[in-house]
Each structure stands twice: as structure tokens, then as C-alpha cells.
Design an enzyme around this catalytic site. Structure first.
Site, PDB file in Angstrom:
ATOM      1  CE  LYS A   1      38.425  46.832  41.328  1.00  0.00           C
ATOM      2  NZ  LYS A   1      36.967  46.886  41.078  1.00  0.00           N
TER       3      LYS A   1
ATOM      4  CE1 TYR B   1      41.262  46.128  39.047  1.00  0.00           C
ATOM      5  CE2 TYR B   1      42.556  44.643  40.417  1.00  0.00           C
ATOM      6  CZ  TYR B   1      41.373  44.953  39.777  1.00  0.00           C
ATOM      7  OH  TYR B   1      40.299  44.099  39.870  1.00  0.00           O
TER       8      TYR B   1
ATOM      9  CB  SER C   1      36.441  44.748  46.313  1.00  0.00           C
ATOM     10  OG  SER C   1      37.732  45.123  46.696  1.00  0.00           O
TER      11      SER C   1
END
Length: 232
Positions: free
Chosen positions: A162, A158, A144
Site C-alpha cells: 500500500k 500488505y 490505499s
């Protein structure tokens, strides 16, 4: 009689993934490893020549959902099971940072590619491997990011992908008690992503955000891509 473990490692061609691969291969009793990457790098080619327990395959995790599902089954699950008869661990390390852009400038098609790569492909891999993992009491390690819980200008795609990965980890842990599932936040690691942040994406980020990554590199405080997940 002990059984040699089988590890599927994604994003294995460079950075953190390559460091994990090199560490696993250096163990006194190394596992059998299926190294998955979009591009078979020279480093992977060299390692595959010298290690008979290593198989490398190329998979593009940004592919369309229908193509990706069949590719994961044929290029990852079927390859590992046909060669070694089992899958004990998934190390899901692949991912992409782009697009780096403010939400007001977002291209939703680019966000879709990021979510396919960083999140939906992991759902497909876990789903496809879950039977094997359940059978052997296997493990899933998801790489992660601090961006899953922290915010930087332009990192919306992004960070959101995550955060979704973290939730997938928690959901899998709840639904699959026979599979050990963890998500790892590796820190700021000196990879190609950090190079792009310093050299390309400063124009999108706030000056103080960009300065943070420049100063980490300048001060030598950035983490080297040694094996972060499997310390000796």
C-alpha cells in the site's frame, strides 16, 4: 450533448467495492460501469440483470506478470472501449491482506503474490488505460490504507504494497498532469478483511493491536462499507 461517463471499478464484488458500485448505479445519471472482480458474486449477477449500464468481468490480479498484462488488456481495457468507446475513471479498489506473518517467518513467494495483487496489477491497469484517460482528462482513484504509513505486527507485505501504491499515485500525478489522481485512506471498514483480523490473525499480532480491532467492532465504531469515495 453530454456523454455518459465510463468507470472501471475493481474489487467490485463485495465490501467497499460493492458499496461504491451500488452508489454509482443509484445516481440520477449513472455512469456506464465495468465491474471487475476475481469472483462474480451473486450480488453482481443480480445487479447486472437489472442494470443495462453494468458489465461484469472476472480477473485474477494475482496472476503472473505476462498473463496479467494480456488479461487486463483483453478483459478490461478492450471490453470497456469496445462497448462504450472510452474510459473516464479507474477506481482501483482490489487488494488482499495475506500473508499476515512476521518478517522472520516471511515466505517471499507469498509476498510476491501480494505485491502483484495490490501494486503491480495497478501499474498495469494504469499503464493500459493511460491513453484513454489522457484523451478525456480522466481520473484515477486508488484505495490505499492507513497501513501504508502505520505499522502493525505481521502486516509487512500488505503495508509495504500500500505504501508503494501511494508512491505510484504521487508519481502518476507528477507525470500525467491531464489525469487527476488521488489515493484514499478509507479507515477501518467492516469488511471480510476485518473479520479475518479479529478471528484469524490475532495469534500473529500483538495483543494490544488485536484488541484495537476487537474493540472497534464491539463498540460499533468500525465504519460500515457504505460508499466512502463518492458521497451524495
Amino acid at each position: 450533448m453530454s456523454v455518459t461517463q465510463v468507470v472501471v471499478l475493481t474489487g467490485a464484488g463485495r465490501g467497499i467495492g460493492l458499496a461504491i458500485l451500488q452508489h454509482l448505479l443509484s445516481l440520477p445519471t449513472p455512469p456506464n460501469i465495468l465491474a471487475v472482480t476475481r469472483t462474480i458474486t451473486p450480488a453482481l449477477k443480480s445487479l447486472s440483470v437489472t442494470h443495462s449500464n453494468l458489465e461484469t468481468v472476472s480477473v485474477d490480479f494475482s496472476s503472473s506478470p505476462s498473463d496479467l498484462k494480456s488479461e487486463i488488456q483483453s478483459s478490461i481495457i478492450d471490453v470497456a472501449v469496445s462497448r462504450w468507446g472510452r474510459i473516464d475513471s479507474l477506481v482501483l479498489n482490489h487488494g488482499m491482506l495475506d500473508p499476515v506473518a512476521k518478517v522472520r517467518d516471511a515466505d517471499v513467494n507469498e509476498w510476491e503474490v501480494t505485491f502483484r495483487t495490490n501494486f503491480l496489477s495497478n501499474v498495469e491497469i494504469v499503464k493500459a488505460a493511460s491513453g484513454e484517460l489522457r484523451r478525456v482528462g480522466g481520473r484515477v482513484v486508488m484505495v490505499s490504507s492507513g497501513a501504508a504509513v502505520g505499522v502493525y505486527t505481521g502486516w509487512g507485505a500488505y503495508g509495504a504494497s500500500k505504501a508503494a501504491l501511494n508512491h505510484l499515485n504521487q508519481t502518476l500525478a507528477l507525470e500525467e498532469p491531464d489525469i487527476t489522481t488521488v489515493a484514499i485512506r478509507p479507515g477501518v471498514v467492516d469488511t471480510d478483511m476485518q473479520t479475518a483480523l479479529r478471528e484469524v490473525h490475532g495469534k500473529v499480532m500483538k495483543p494490544e493491536e488485536h484488541a484495537k480491532f476487537l474493540n472497534l467492532k464491539k463498540s460499533g465504531s468500525i465504519v460500515k462499507p457504505v460508499c466512502l469515495l463518492f458521497p451524495s
